[in-house]
Design an enzyme around this catalytic site. Structure first.
Site, mmCIF file in Angstrom:
data_model
loop_
_atom_site.group_PDB
_atom_site.id
_atom_site.type_symbol
_atom_site.label_atom_id
_atom_site.label_comp_id
_atom_site.label_asym_id
_atom_site.label_seq_id
_atom_site.Cartn_x
_atom_site.Cartn_y
_atom_site.Cartn_z
ATOM 1 N N GLU A 163 9.761 -0.988 10.247
ATOM 2 C CA GLU A 163 9.015 0.104 10.877
ATOM 3 C C GLU A 163 9.561 0.292 12.290
ATOM 4 O O GLU A 163 9.847 -0.676 12.985
ATOM 5 C CB GLU A 163 7.515 -0.226 10.884
ATOM 6 C CG GLU A 163 6.611 0.770 11.561
ATOM 7 C CD GLU A 163 6.763 2.210 11.101
ATOM 8 O OE1 GLU A 163 6.496 2.503 9.930
ATOM 9 O OE2 GLU A 163 7.159 3.051 11.919
ATOM 10 N N ASP B 278 5.600 14.488 -0.585
ATOM 11 C CA ASP B 278 4.897 15.744 -0.894
ATOM 12 C C ASP B 278 5.886 16.896 -0.826
ATOM 13 O O ASP B 278 5.494 18.043 -0.970
ATOM 14 C CB ASP B 278 3.781 15.994 0.135
ATOM 15 C CG ASP B 278 4.367 16.152 1.527
ATOM 16 O OD1 ASP B 278 5.149 15.273 1.928
ATOM 17 O OD2 ASP B 278 4.079 17.158 2.197
ATOM 18 N N THR C 230 -1.700 5.226 0.966
ATOM 19 C CA THR C 230 -1.353 5.145 2.381
ATOM 20 C C THR C 230 -2.057 6.258 3.155
ATOM 21 O O THR C 230 -2.619 7.171 2.557
ATOM 22 C CB THR C 230 0.170 5.326 2.593
ATOM 23 O OG1 THR C 230 0.497 6.692 2.332
ATOM 24 C CG2 THR C 230 1.002 4.428 1.717
ATOM 25 N N LYS C 231 -1.943 6.162 4.479
ATOM 26 C CA LYS C 231 -2.563 7.165 5.351
ATOM 27 C C LYS C 231 -2.038 8.570 5.022
ATOM 28 O O LYS C 231 -2.800 9.525 4.899
ATOM 29 C CB LYS C 231 -2.231 6.791 6.799
ATOM 30 C CG LYS C 231 -2.753 7.750 7.816
ATOM 31 C CD LYS C 231 -2.407 7.235 9.206
ATOM 32 C CE LYS C 231 -2.308 8.399 10.187
ATOM 33 N NZ LYS C 231 -1.827 7.996 11.483
ATOM 34 N N GLU D 32 -0.616 9.569 2.284
ATOM 35 C CA GLU D 32 -1.004 10.005 0.932
ATOM 36 C C GLU D 32 -2.409 10.605 0.995
ATOM 37 O O GLU D 32 -2.681 11.656 0.408
ATOM 38 C CB GLU D 32 -0.961 8.831 -0.037
ATOM 39 C CG GLU D 32 -1.073 9.259 -1.488
ATOM 40 C CD GLU D 32 -0.420 8.281 -2.424
ATOM 41 O OE1 GLU D 32 0.803 8.405 -2.673
ATOM 42 O OE2 GLU D 32 -1.107 7.367 -2.921
ATOM 43 N N GLU E 32 9.558 -2.516 2.029
ATOM 44 C CA GLU E 32 9.035 -1.176 2.304
ATOM 45 C C GLU E 32 9.665 -0.635 3.583
ATOM 46 O O GLU E 32 9.736 -1.325 4.598
ATOM 47 C CB GLU E 32 7.501 -1.172 2.447
ATOM 48 C CG GLU E 32 7.021 0.270 2.619
ATOM 49 C CD GLU E 32 5.515 0.446 2.774
ATOM 50 O OE1 GLU E 32 4.774 -0.546 2.836
ATOM 51 O OE2 GLU E 32 5.099 1.619 2.865
ATOM 52 N N ASP F 143 9.729 10.934 6.621
ATOM 53 C CA ASP F 143 9.939 12.198 7.350
ATOM 54 C C ASP F 143 10.968 13.007 6.563
ATOM 55 O O ASP F 143 12.066 12.511 6.303
ATOM 56 C CB ASP F 143 10.490 11.908 8.759
ATOM 57 C CG ASP F 143 9.597 10.927 9.503
ATOM 58 O OD1 ASP F 143 8.371 11.027 9.340
ATOM 59 O OD2 ASP F 143 10.115 10.038 10.211
#
Ligand SMILES: C[S@@+](CC[C@H](N)C(=O)[O-])C[C@H]1O[C@@H](n2cnc3c(N)ncnc32)[C@H](O)[C@@H]1O
Length: 299
Positions: A47, A133, A165-166, A168, A22, A97
């Site tokens: 990350e 999105d 996820t946060k 989402e 991921e 992003d």
């Protein structure tokens, strides 16, 4: 399994032949879920945020999960440095992003150079799943993948009320439309030249006899060490027998910030990476030490 794993210390590439990856796991909800669902496979997360890494570290520890690893590193370099070719079963990128402006498209995590690298590391038949999105981001990714070749794709609207996820959850609460793009590796792509980072086993200090340094004259200087490799020097900190100068080295876009130390022993000055700076040991780091030693003692 180490989470976080220190990419500067490990033998590369990692010995893994079957990995789920991921990119930009944020809080880590999704990474934890795929690790739980696939206990026989390693789930590796990249990350950039230190807070994200810390949160995941705590959650992995308290849940006692054995098959998660995470690295604090730009995923592009993580793929480049750490993963074997044809070793990844699936890559997941959730709500990256979007870098809205056209001039920033090279920064997008699905630019053609990055897709090329992902394709090299994916197994044949392996998939890249992108949730977003932002429809233009998904369309951009399709354009890049089509230019590159070697992928089949499917784009669909996501119908879910259970956020993964946060981000989402955030977009769902705002009533936004969500999309899932799946790219499947079906063959070879066009070739794109990848940067070459040459690691070395050891870095050697430089010894200078009978001269005194003048690091103050190096502050703010920039050196081109070779094509695509730049060294920039910042503030110098001076004491009678030891000096430090802050440095930033960019090797084809891979940047490292560290201190170079100048230490006096008798009549000899020793120039080396500061013991308080850990670096990925590359040929160019050695060149940076050599260049600072040369420039600091020039009469
Ligand atoms: C918009 S957030 C999404 C977080 C999470 N996936 C979610 O859905 O809640 C994007 C995340 O990707 C991370 N990120 C951005 N670029 C990255 C890169 N090149 N490599 C690794 N992580 C990256 C950021 O630090 C951030 O946590």
């Amino acid at each position: 399994m180490l989470c976080p794993l220190n990419y500067k210390r490990v033998e590369k590439p990692l010995p893994w032949d079957e990995v789920l990856v991921e990119i930009g796991f944020g809080r880590g909800d999704f990474l934890l879920r795929i690790a739980n669902d696939n206990p026989d496979v390693i789930a590796l997360g990249f990350e950039l945020s230190g807070i994200g890494i810390e949160k995941l570290q705590k959650r992995v520890k308290s849940a006692g999960i054995k098959n998660i690893s995470c690295v604090r590193l730009d995923a592009y370099w993580g793929f480049h440095l750490l993963l074997k070719d044809n070793s990844i079963r699936s890559i997941y990128i959730n709500y990256p992003d979007p870098w809205f402006k056209r001039r920033d498209t090279k920064r997008r995590v699905t630019s053609r150079e990055k897709l090329f690298l992902f394709s090299k590391k994916l197994k044949k038949g392996g998939s890249l799943y992108v949730r977003t999105d932002h429809l233009p981001f998904a369309e951009f990714t399709i354009e890049e993948a089509t230019w590159l070749g070697g992928f089949e794709y499917e784009l669909r609207e996501l119908e879910t009320s259970e956020p993964l996820t946060k981000y989402e959850a955030k977009w769902l609460s705002q009533g936004r439309k969500l999309y899932q793009l799946t790219l499947v590796k079906v063959g070879e792509t066009k070739l794109i030249e990848l940067p070459k980072l040459k690691e070395v086993k050891e870095l050697f200090p430089v010894r200078i006899e009978g001269k005194e340094p003048h690091t103050e004259s190096l502050e703010g200087k920039e050196f081109k060490l070779e094509e695509g490799v730049y060294l920039r020097l910042f503030r110098a900190y001076r004491r009678p027998d030891s000096e430090l100068i802050e440095a930033l080295l960019s090797e084809e876009g891979f940047t490292q910030r560290f201190f170079i130390e100048l230490r006096k022993k008798g009549r000899t000055w020793i120039v080396d990476i500061s013991p308080h700076s850990e670096v990925l040991r590359t040929e160019n780091i050695q060149k940076a030490v050599n260049r600072v030693a040369e420039a600091a003692f020039r009469p």
